[in-house]
Design a protein around this motif. Sequence first.
Motif, PDB file in Angstrom:
ATOM      1  N   GLY A  75     -45.510  10.514 -51.881  1.00 12.33           N
ATOM      2  CA  GLY A  75     -45.763   9.258 -51.170  1.00 12.33           C
ATOM      3  C   GLY A  75     -46.775   8.374 -51.878  1.00 12.33           C
ATOM      4  O   GLY A  75     -47.133   7.305 -51.374  1.00 12.33           O
ATOM      5  N   GLY A  76     -47.234   8.775 -53.047  1.00 16.04           N
ATOM      6  CA  GLY A  76     -48.135   7.924 -53.826  1.00 16.04           C
ATOM      7  C   GLY A  76     -49.525   7.812 -53.220  1.00 16.04           C
ATOM      8  O   GLY A  76     -49.781   8.284 -52.097  1.00 16.04           O
ATOM      9  N   ALA A  77     -50.403   7.172 -53.972  1.00 14.67           N
ATOM     10  CA  ALA A  77     -51.755   6.931 -53.465  1.00 14.67           C
ATOM     11  C   ALA A  77     -51.677   6.080 -52.197  1.00 14.67           C
ATOM     12  O   ALA A  77     -52.524   6.198 -51.303  1.00 14.67           O
ATOM     13  CB  ALA A  77     -52.597   6.241 -54.535  1.00 14.67           C
ATOM     14  N   SER A  78     -50.647   5.254 -52.096  1.00 18.96           N
ATOM     15  CA  SER A  78     -50.503   4.376 -50.920  1.00 18.96           C
ATOM     16  C   SER A  78     -50.395   5.177 -49.627  1.00 18.96           C
ATOM     17  O   SER A  78     -50.859   4.721 -48.580  1.00 18.96           O
ATOM     18  CB  SER A  78     -49.275   3.479 -51.075  1.00 18.96           C
ATOM     19  OG  SER A  78     -49.399   2.696 -52.236  1.00 18.96           O
ATOM     20  N   PHE A  81     -53.787   6.149 -48.472  1.00 12.87           N
ATOM     21  CA  PHE A  81     -54.515   5.078 -47.762  1.00 12.87           C
ATOM     22  C   PHE A  81     -54.408   5.299 -46.248  1.00 12.87           C
ATOM     23  O   PHE A  81     -55.340   5.008 -45.498  1.00 12.87           O
ATOM     24  CB  PHE A  81     -53.916   3.697 -48.074  1.00 12.87           C
ATOM     25  CG  PHE A  81     -54.118   3.212 -49.488  1.00 12.87           C
ATOM     26  CD1 PHE A  81     -55.047   3.794 -50.334  1.00 12.87           C
ATOM     27  CD2 PHE A  81     -53.372   2.134 -49.967  1.00 12.87           C
ATOM     28  CE1 PHE A  81     -55.235   3.336 -51.630  1.00 12.87           C
ATOM     29  CE2 PHE A  81     -53.554   1.662 -51.258  1.00 12.87           C
ATOM     30  CZ  PHE A  81     -54.480   2.260 -52.097  1.00 12.87           C
ATOM     31  N   TRP A 103     -57.005  -2.736 -54.700  1.00 15.49           N
ATOM     32  CA  TRP A 103     -56.604  -1.451 -54.126  1.00 15.49           C
ATOM     33  C   TRP A 103     -57.520  -1.039 -52.986  1.00 15.49           C
ATOM     34  O   TRP A 103     -57.052  -0.502 -51.971  1.00 15.49           O
ATOM     35  CB  TRP A 103     -56.481  -0.390 -55.216  1.00 15.49           C
ATOM     36  CG  TRP A 103     -55.368  -0.755 -56.148  1.00 15.49           C
ATOM     37  CD1 TRP A 103     -55.481  -1.221 -57.422  1.00 15.49           C
ATOM     38  CD2 TRP A 103     -53.958  -0.789 -55.845  1.00 15.49           C
ATOM     39  NE1 TRP A 103     -54.239  -1.522 -57.934  1.00 15.49           N
ATOM     40  CE2 TRP A 103     -53.294  -1.264 -56.993  1.00 15.49           C
ATOM     41  CE3 TRP A 103     -53.204  -0.464 -54.722  1.00 15.49           C
ATOM     42  CZ2 TRP A 103     -51.908  -1.415 -57.046  1.00 15.49           C
ATOM     43  CZ3 TRP A 103     -51.816  -0.617 -54.775  1.00 15.49           C
ATOM     44  CH2 TRP A 103     -51.191  -1.085 -55.918  1.00 15.49           C
ATOM     45  N   THR A 149     -63.182   2.917 -54.668  1.00 15.29           N
ATOM     46  CA  THR A 149     -62.117   2.946 -55.683  1.00 15.29           C
ATOM     47  C   THR A 149     -62.832   3.033 -57.021  1.00 15.29           C
ATOM     48  O   THR A 149     -63.490   2.068 -57.445  1.00 15.29           O
ATOM     49  CB  THR A 149     -61.258   1.660 -55.609  1.00 15.29           C
ATOM     50  OG1 THR A 149     -60.861   1.464 -54.242  1.00 15.29           O
ATOM     51  CG2 THR A 149     -60.038   1.756 -56.503  1.00 15.29           C
ATOM     52  N   ASN A 151     -61.982   3.093 -60.077  1.00 15.22           N
ATOM     53  CA  ASN A 151     -61.546   2.146 -61.110  1.00 15.22           C
ATOM     54  C   ASN A 151     -60.503   1.227 -60.501  1.00 15.22           C
ATOM     55  O   ASN A 151     -59.496   1.706 -59.973  1.00 15.22           O
ATOM     56  CB  ASN A 151     -60.937   2.906 -62.298  1.00 15.22           C
ATOM     57  CG  ASN A 151     -60.502   1.988 -63.420  1.00 15.22           C
ATOM     58  OD1 ASN A 151     -61.328   1.456 -64.160  1.00 15.22           O
ATOM     59  ND2 ASN A 151     -59.198   1.774 -63.565  1.00 15.22           N
ATOM     60  N   THR A 153     -57.618  -1.002 -60.996  1.00 18.93           N
ATOM     61  CA  THR A 153     -56.608  -1.116 -62.042  1.00 18.93           C
ATOM     62  C   THR A 153     -56.265  -2.568 -62.386  1.00 18.93           C
ATOM     63  O   THR A 153     -55.950  -2.881 -63.526  1.00 18.93           O
ATOM     64  CB  THR A 153     -55.325  -0.403 -61.547  1.00 18.93           C
ATOM     65  OG1 THR A 153     -55.711   0.766 -60.812  1.00 18.93           O
ATOM     66  CG2 THR A 153     -54.429  -0.017 -62.690  1.00 18.93           C
ATOM     67  N   ASP A 173     -60.567   6.914 -54.340  1.00 19.69           N
ATOM     68  CA  ASP A 173     -59.281   6.679 -54.971  1.00 19.69           C
ATOM     69  C   ASP A 173     -59.544   6.656 -56.471  1.00 19.69           C
ATOM     70  O   ASP A 173     -60.161   5.723 -56.982  1.00 19.69           O
ATOM     71  CB  ASP A 173     -58.717   5.336 -54.480  1.00 19.69           C
ATOM     72  CG  ASP A 173     -57.408   4.959 -55.176  1.00 19.69           C
ATOM     73  OD1 ASP A 173     -56.946   5.728 -56.041  1.00 19.69           O
ATOM     74  OD2 ASP A 173     -56.852   3.888 -54.835  1.00 19.69           O
ATOM     75  N   SER A 175     -57.032   6.910 -58.720  1.00 21.61           N
ATOM     76  CA  SER A 175     -55.686   6.831 -59.295  1.00 21.61           C
ATOM     77  C   SER A 175     -55.687   6.422 -60.756  1.00 21.61           C
ATOM     78  O   SER A 175     -54.895   6.914 -61.543  1.00 21.61           O
ATOM     79  CB  SER A 175     -54.835   5.826 -58.511  1.00 21.61           C
ATOM     80  OG  SER A 175     -54.557   6.325 -57.235  1.00 21.61           O
ATOM     81  N   SER A 176     -56.566   5.484 -61.110  1.00 22.76           N
ATOM     82  CA  SER A 176     -56.449   4.984 -62.486  1.00 22.76           C
ATOM     83  C   SER A 176     -57.558   5.450 -63.414  1.00 22.76           C
ATOM     84  O   SER A 176     -57.632   4.972 -64.543  1.00 22.76           O
ATOM     85  CB  SER A 176     -56.315   3.454 -62.488  1.00 22.76           C
ATOM     86  OG  SER A 176     -57.300   2.852 -61.694  1.00 22.76           O
ATOM     87  N   GLY A 194     -52.652   8.977 -57.644  1.00 29.50           N
ATOM     88  CA  GLY A 194     -51.242   9.005 -58.045  1.00 29.50           C
ATOM     89  C   GLY A 194     -51.229   9.446 -59.502  1.00 29.50           C
ATOM     90  O   GLY A 194     -52.124   9.104 -60.270  1.00 29.50           O
ATOM     91  N   GLN A 196     -49.254   8.788 -62.042  1.00 27.23           N
ATOM     92  CA  GLN A 196     -48.503   8.069 -63.076  1.00 27.23           C
ATOM     93  C   GLN A 196     -49.333   7.278 -64.085  1.00 27.23           C
ATOM     94  O   GLN A 196     -48.794   6.464 -64.817  1.00 27.23           O
ATOM     95  CB  GLN A 196     -47.476   7.147 -62.402  1.00 27.23           C
ATOM     96  CG  GLN A 196     -48.051   6.043 -61.530  1.00 27.23           C
ATOM     97  CD  GLN A 196     -48.257   6.462 -60.076  1.00 27.23           C
ATOM     98  OE1 GLN A 196     -48.320   7.629 -59.784  1.00 27.23           O
ATOM     99  NE2 GLN A 196     -48.365   5.500 -59.171  1.00 27.23           N
ATOM    100  N   LYS A 197     -50.643   7.500 -64.100  1.00 24.85           N
ATOM    101  CA  LYS A 197     -51.472   6.824 -65.108  1.00 24.85           C
ATOM    102  C   LYS A 197     -52.088   7.861 -66.052  1.00 24.85           C
ATOM    103  O   LYS A 197     -51.794   7.866 -67.242  1.00 24.85           O
ATOM    104  CB  LYS A 197     -52.540   5.990 -64.431  1.00 24.85           C
ATOM    105  CG  LYS A 197     -51.904   4.900 -63.549  1.00 24.85           C
ATOM    106  CD  LYS A 197     -52.872   4.363 -62.558  1.00 24.85           C
ATOM    107  CE  LYS A 197     -52.209   3.642 -61.414  1.00 24.85           C
ATOM    108  NZ  LYS A 197     -51.278   2.578 -61.777  1.00 24.85           N
TER     109      LYS A 197
END
Length: 362
Positions: A75-78, A81, A103, A149, A151, A153, A173, A175-176, A194, A196-197
Amino acid sequence: MTKRAYNFNAGPAALPLSVLQTAAEQMTDFEGTGMSVMEMSHRSKNYERLNTETQQLFRDLLGLPDGYKVLFLQGGASTQFAMIPMNFLRPGTTAGYVINGTWGSKAISEAKLIGDTFVAASTKETGFSSVPDLGSLQLPENTAYLHITSNETIGGVQFPSFPDTGHVPLVADMSSDILSRPFDASKFSLIYAGAQKNLGPSGVTVVIVKESMAEQSPEHLPTMLRYDTHIQNDSLYNTPPSFSVYIMNLVLKWIQSEGGLAGIEQRNLEKTNLIYKAIDDSDGFYRGHAEKPFRSRMNITFRLYSEEAEKAFLAAASEAGFVGLKGHRSVGGCRASTYNAVPYEACAALAQFMEDFRRKYK
Ligand code: PMP
């Protein structure tokens, strides 16, 4: 030899070539099983071992103390949230959010759907070109958690260090910028990202959570949205994103082979110094968005002195084989995402290209 693009995509993003090569070799036969990880039962011994080993790799790289659980969710970082306030924002409490970009703003919007929130600090007034100073932050007694957050993005700003929030749980978060530099993970009650980075393909979201914080989710929550479900089932409650976890396993081993987080940080500093230097030495031709102390080592955001020059730059860069340099659609400009797996050579080539373009463009 495969021709590899100069890939500065913001995510999904570049993966280490050696990881892709190993995955290619193992695509039809993973460790003598006669099948790829994609074709394997998640209840098999082989997959269970992969799951445990990947959790352990996170522990080792982060130096995680006991009492934390590593989960591989979807479900991703979203989705995090929403899951974070659903699990931790109880009636009578409030959640603090530090906003230093898009973000963080999205994260608080989701939390507002669940319960009481407040903006603990924000850099909106200054166009999100820095992160707030959290040194003297006063949080209400009933603060359920403080969310940051690490970083941003899109704006390309990064926390140089993390606050001490005392008894208030700190949630981030990442994620990046996860696993891009050493940091004290024990300051945090929950970290999510997430993949994907910096970690692998999309499809898996890593959650590192203090077990004492997540032992019991509110009763009314659906099973899949409860951290306690995933903790009790060692992240194998339902079918996991197994292939993404497998690639992430290879990426984590690659980080280890690069000297762990200290080695990766050094590489990232060297890489990004090249590009920031091209910006700083350009007499205003290129203009960095972030204030210097908050410059991201993952997403370098800049503009050119005119819209016309920017358009010409992006077209010429694309022509020269650079991918992903257009800024996020919400802010425009240019952005080079220089995640862990982006090679030094790609950054050196971009810095050189920026310099050459500046000299030629008039
Ligand atoms: N947080 C940050 C910092 C991000 O960069 C992103 C994606 N770019 C997200 C959250 C959303 O992640 P996802 O697409 O995995 O839901």
